[in-house]
Motif scaffolding. Sequence first.
Motif, short mmCIF file in Angstrom:
data_model
loop_
_atom_site.label_atom_id
_atom_site.label_comp_id
_atom_site.label_asym_id
_atom_site.label_seq_id
_atom_site.Cartn_x
_atom_site.Cartn_y
_atom_site.Cartn_z
N MET A 244 29.90 37.10 52.46
CA MET A 244 30.01 37.94 51.27
C MET A 244 28.76 38.80 51.15
O MET A 244 27.64 38.29 51.12
CB MET A 244 30.17 37.04 50.04
CG MET A 244 31.45 36.22 50.08
SD MET A 244 31.54 34.90 48.85
CE MET A 244 30.51 33.64 49.63
N CYS B 196 26.29 40.98 49.15
CA CYS B 196 25.85 41.08 47.76
C CYS B 196 24.34 41.15 47.74
O CYS B 196 23.68 40.88 48.74
CB CYS B 196 26.33 39.85 46.97
SG CYS B 196 25.71 38.31 47.65
N VAL C 67 30.09 40.26 44.54
CA VAL C 67 30.40 40.51 45.96
C VAL C 67 30.91 41.94 46.11
O VAL C 67 31.89 42.33 45.48
CB VAL C 67 31.43 39.49 46.49
CG1 VAL C 67 31.86 39.85 47.91
CG2 VAL C 67 30.86 38.08 46.43
N VAL D 138 33.49 41.67 51.75
CA VAL D 138 33.64 40.33 52.31
C VAL D 138 34.24 40.43 53.71
O VAL D 138 35.12 41.27 53.96
CB VAL D 138 34.50 39.43 51.40
CG1 VAL D 138 35.92 39.97 51.24
CG2 VAL D 138 34.53 38.00 51.89
#
Length: 121
Positions: A34, A36, A90, A93
Amino acid sequence: MDHVFIHRLETYCIVGVNPWEREVQQKVCLDIVMDCSTREAAADDDMAKAVDYRAVAKAVLDLVTNSRFYLVEALAEAVAKLILEVQPRVQAVTVTVSKPGAVRFAQEVGVRIRREREKPQ
């Protein structure tokens, strides 16, 4: 961009196109990365500002174990969509779904997809 990951999340589900695959749960393995920012969570040491990988794993396991997809591509797509819906931090992904032992002489086969959050217009 930083990455929060879950490596080799294993579960069983119905997945495949052959008649026997529609009746027997098979082992699948998932790798999830993910994208982020972890800066805010790290600076404050605050879980509320982090991506909760435990919650992600639980949600993914619930989805996968109750699914009945024909294609690993569809399974991967559903997992990516779920993560983007439940984890607002997020931004993108990458989901890898593999089926160990599905092809003779191969350790595992599968698919890897990357999905990004849609940008507001």
